[in-house]
Write a protein that holds these residues in place. Structure first.
Motif, PDB file in Angstrom:
ATOM      1  N   SER A 174     -12.801   7.243  -7.440  1.00 31.34           N
ATOM      2  CA  SER A 174     -13.633   6.104  -7.053  1.00 31.34           C
ATOM      3  C   SER A 174     -12.787   4.926  -6.608  1.00 31.34           C
ATOM      4  N   GLY A 175     -13.403   4.051  -5.814  1.00 32.28           N
ATOM      5  CA  GLY A 175     -12.727   2.847  -5.362  1.00 32.28           C
ATOM      6  C   GLY A 175     -12.277   1.955  -6.502  1.00 32.28           C
ATOM      7  N   PRO A 176     -13.121   1.709  -7.510  1.00 37.27           N
ATOM      8  CA  PRO A 176     -12.687   0.866  -8.637  1.00 37.27           C
ATOM      9  C   PRO A 176     -11.465   1.412  -9.376  1.00 37.27           C
ATOM     10  N   LEU A 177     -11.393   2.739  -9.530  1.00 30.68           N
ATOM     11  CA  LEU A 177     -10.227   3.313 -10.198  1.00 30.68           C
ATOM     12  C   LEU A 177      -8.986   3.184  -9.312  1.00 30.68           C
ATOM     13  N   LEU A 178      -9.146   3.479  -8.017  1.00 29.15           N
ATOM     14  CA  LEU A 178      -8.024   3.393  -7.092  1.00 29.15           C
ATOM     15  C   LEU A 178      -7.509   1.955  -7.006  1.00 29.15           C
ATOM     16  N   ASP A 179      -8.417   0.994  -7.097  1.00 27.95           N
ATOM     17  CA  ASP A 179      -8.037  -0.410  -7.027  1.00 27.95           C
ATOM     18  C   ASP A 179      -7.177  -0.833  -8.216  1.00 27.95           C
ATOM     19  N   ARG A 180      -7.271  -0.090  -9.321  1.00 28.13           N
ATOM     20  CA  ARG A 180      -6.508  -0.424 -10.527  1.00 28.13           C
ATOM     21  C   ARG A 180      -5.114   0.210 -10.543  1.00 28.13           C
ATOM     22  N   ILE A 181      -4.810   1.054  -9.573  1.00 30.05           N
ATOM     23  CA  ILE A 181      -3.498   1.696  -9.508  1.00 30.05           C
ATOM     24  C   ILE A 181      -2.582   0.829  -8.656  1.00 30.05           C
ATOM     25  N   ASP A 182      -1.504   0.347  -9.231  1.00 28.97           N
ATOM     26  CA  ASP A 182      -0.665  -0.662  -8.582  1.00 28.97           C
ATOM     27  C   ASP A 182       0.071  -0.136  -7.360  1.00 28.97           C
ATOM     28  N   LEU A 183       0.657   1.048  -7.469  1.00 33.08           N
ATOM     29  CA  LEU A 183       1.474   1.591  -6.382  1.00 33.08           C
ATOM     30  C   LEU A 183       0.877   2.915  -5.921  1.00 33.08           C
ATOM     31  N   GLN A 184       0.660   3.034  -4.614  1.00 35.76           N
ATOM     32  CA  GLN A 184       0.117   4.267  -4.039  1.00 35.76           C
ATOM     33  C   GLN A 184       1.042   4.677  -2.904  1.00 35.76           C
ATOM     34  N   ILE A 185       1.794   5.752  -3.113  1.00 39.72           N
ATOM     35  CA  ILE A 185       2.853   6.099  -2.167  1.00 39.72           C
ATOM     36  C   ILE A 185       2.684   7.524  -1.640  1.00 39.72           C
ATOM     37  N   GLU A 186       3.268   7.758  -0.474  1.00 38.99           N
ATOM     38  CA  GLU A 186       3.274   9.090   0.116  1.00 38.99           C
ATOM     39  C   GLU A 186       4.580   9.793  -0.230  1.00 38.99           C
ATOM     40  N   VAL A 187       4.474  11.056  -0.597  1.00 37.62           N
ATOM     41  CA  VAL A 187       5.650  11.894  -0.854  1.00 37.62           C
ATOM     42  C   VAL A 187       5.633  13.002   0.204  1.00 37.62           C
ATOM     43  N   PRO A 188       6.267  12.794   1.351  1.00 35.26           N
ATOM     44  CA  PRO A 188       6.172  13.750   2.463  1.00 35.26           C
ATOM     45  C   PRO A 188       7.009  14.997   2.215  1.00 35.26           C
ATOM     46  N   SER A 189       6.747  16.006   3.016  1.00 36.09           N
ATOM     47  CA  SER A 189       7.551  17.225   2.942  1.00 36.09           C
ATOM     48  C   SER A 189       8.945  16.961   3.487  1.00 36.09           C
ATOM     49  N   LEU A 190       9.936  17.680   2.972  1.00 31.69           N
ATOM     50  CA  LEU A 190      11.325  17.492   3.374  1.00 31.69           C
ATOM     51  C   LEU A 190      11.628  18.261   4.656  1.00 31.69           C
ATOM     52  N   ASN A 191      12.497  17.690   5.471  1.00 33.67           N
ATOM     53  CA  ASN A 191      12.922  18.427   6.668  1.00 33.67           C
ATOM     54  C   ASN A 191      14.027  19.415   6.291  1.00 33.67           C
ATOM     55  N   GLU A 192      14.455  20.187   7.257  1.00 34.32           N
ATOM     56  CA  GLU A 192      15.432  21.254   6.994  1.00 34.32           C
ATOM     57  C   GLU A 192      16.751  20.699   6.466  1.00 34.32           C
ATOM     58  N   ALA A 193      17.209  19.601   7.043  1.00 36.46           N
ATOM     59  CA  ALA A 193      18.497  19.037   6.625  1.00 36.46           C
ATOM     60  C   ALA A 193      18.438  18.542   5.180  1.00 36.46           C
TER      61      ALA A 193
END
Length: 526
Positions: free
Chosen positions: A401-420
């Motif tokens: 829900s929006g109210p729960l998401l609003d209470r989370i301080d940091l929201q980050i993306e963890v992308p897939s790694l490239n070959e290197a």
């Protein structure tokens, strides 16, 4: 003496209320009654007490026995009242002296042979006994936990016979633990009816020993520099964090390494954490001072998460007090279960209300959550394997829900790694190096405001988190463009304050504000 009076403790949430155990012997047909709102376990103690007294070599009085557990309106549960009831029967019948009973509090479940079994909540009961100025006699198995209350007078016992020998004045000794070490004096003494019983020894610590915690190292994680930075910020200010990315990108691996960079627990935090765990019997003395990590499965119910039961017990969020609550595959949790997190994330406490009783538990935990971007997990992945349509993605994300998401301080993306990145060597700082920076930032917060940045209240935010002119201008633009709520505005300021603390800066600049805003983008950036 026809009446004996002893002191014990009953648990109600985190509080161990004093209970007066009154035992009266009267003439008439032999009976054994227990009054004072006893639960089933307490009512059954009459059979355990009778067998334990007889097997210890004492005479069980064939009289009318009445046991009153006062105050009468306080519910009494568990077998911890076995020992004080048995001692009360023996004192009232004149088989042991009663003049020493007022100096002690007693708790312990009896076996039929008279041996003592461990009890829950030893820490909370010991705190109560220490504040009341009494020594505490309890089972030896629970003594290591109880002795973590510094300077409390603890007498570990193995059996009813041993306690009786001590009260009769036999075999007094002392054990003093200094930072975990012990110097022992005293020896074996004769008990009742010629049986050998070891005299009780005072066990008292002047300092609680610290457990050496071992965690996986941050340096083992390949790539993910932004995620590592976000976790460092989260650890420094005790902020909640949500990691979003495809399967296999290292979200769980990163979460497992967060405890290794958290600042050391203070003695008061360690005591509070241990006291909560003690209520469920989950605390181990060798884990003293180590931050708890709880990771419930996504099938957990709301009661399992927040606590409850006929006799209120703490749930996962309270067991993670001053520790980490890791929720993997966040959208797989039932939405109604996730909603119970909203109030504790704000208040740091949870109140369990039942018809007959109410219990308050602390719940100042650090939430770390992980999720996939869509049901199949591969939305935005370079492989192009995702076949989820927009409606499926929307339904998947709407479980949070929006109210729960609003209470989370940091929201980050963890992308897939490239070959290197995937085939190359792991780079980045070790956990020890990151922990040193985090500890320095935490010390700055303690000196400035006496609490972590995440715990600042609105008036304190105005006092300690005011940005400079450029930072305030940037924040105004973010409020307009991102439609930040009042809560999100305050959380951006708290995260920016933490970023400034990590940089050793007394002022919050536009650079710190920009980084904090970036951590709020979260799902919107996908």
């Amino acid at each position: 003496m026809a009446v004996a009076v002893l002191a014990s403790r009953a648990l109600a949430g985190m509080t161990a209320h004093e209970v007066t155990v009154e035992v009266h012997l009267a003439g008439g047909l032999p009976m054994f009654n227990i009054v004072g709102l006893p639960e089933t376990e307490v009512k059954e103690s009459k059979d355990r007490v009778r067998a334990a007294i007889q097997n210890a070599g004492f005479e069980f009085p064939a009289r009318r026995i009445t046991v009153n557990l006062a105050p009468a309106d306080l519910p009494k549960e568990s077998g911890r009242f076995d020992l004080p009831i048995a001692l009360g029967v023996l004192a009232a019948s004149g088989q042991i002296p009663a003049d020493q009973l007022a100096k002690y509090e007693f708790a312990g479940e009896l076996s039929l042979t008279g041996e003592l079994r461990p009890v829950r909540g030893a820490l909370a009961m010991t705190l109560g006994a220490e504040r009341a100025g009494r020594a505490f006699i309890l089972p030896r198995v629970s003594a290591e936990e109880a002795a973590l209350v510094v300077d409390a007078a603890i007498y570990p016992a193995d059996s009813l016979l041993q306690v009786c020998a001590h009260l009769a004045g036999h075999g007094a000794g002392r054990t003093t633990g200094i930072a975990g070490g012990a110097a022992v004096q005293g020896g074996n003494t004769p008990g009742h009816a010629g049986a050998a019983a070891k005299g009780l020894r005072l066990y008292q610590r002047t300092a609680a020993p610290r457990a050496e915690a071992r965690y996986d190292d941050f340096a083992e994680v390949k790539g993910q520099a932004q995620a590592k930075r976000a976790l460092e910020v989260a650890a420094a200010g005790r902020h909640s964090i949500l990691m979003l990315g495809p399967p296999g990108t290292g979200k769980s691996m990163l979460a497992a390494r967060l405890p290794g960079i958290l600042p050391p627990m203070t003695d008061s935090e360690a005591l509070e954490s241990a006291a909560v765990l003690s209520l469920t019997g989950a605390f181990r003395p060798d884990a003293w001072g180590r931050r708890v990590v709880r990771a419930p499965h996504h099938t957990a119910s709301s009661v399992a998460l927040v606590g409850g039961g006929a006799v209120p017990r703490p749930g996962e969020i309270s067991l993670a007090h001053h520790g980490v609550l890791f929720l993997d595959e966040l959208p797989e949790f039932d939405r109604r279960v996730l909603e119970v997190l909203r109030e504790p994330l704000e208040s740091g406490r949870v109140t369990i209300s039942r018809a007959a009783r109410q219990a308050d538990f602390p719940a100042r935990f650090q939430l770390v959550a992980a999720m996939n971007p869509c049901p199949c997990g591969y939305l935005g992945h370079a492989s192009g394997k995702c076949r989820c349509n927009p409606d499926q993605v929307a339904r998947y994300r709407s479980k949070i829900s929006g109210p729960l998401l609003d209470r989370i301080d940091l929201q980050i993306e963890v992308p897939s790694l490239n070959e290197a990145e995937l085939t190359g060597a792991a780079t980045g700082d070790t956990s020890a190096a990151v922990r040193a920076r985090v500890a320095a930032a935490a010390d700055r917060q303690t000196l400035r405001q006496g609490k972590p940045n995440n715990s600042l209240m609105p008036l304190e935010i105005e006092q300690w988190c005011k940005p400079d002119e450029a930072g305030e201008k940037l924040l105004r633009q973010a409020i307009s463009r991102l439609n930040l709520s009042a809560r999100a505005y305050h959380r951006v300021l708290k995260v920016a304050r933490t970023i400034a603390d990590l940089a050793g800066s007394g002022a919050i600049s536009a650079t710190h504000i920009a980084e904090a805003i970036q951590y709020r983008r979260g799902l919107e950036a996908q």
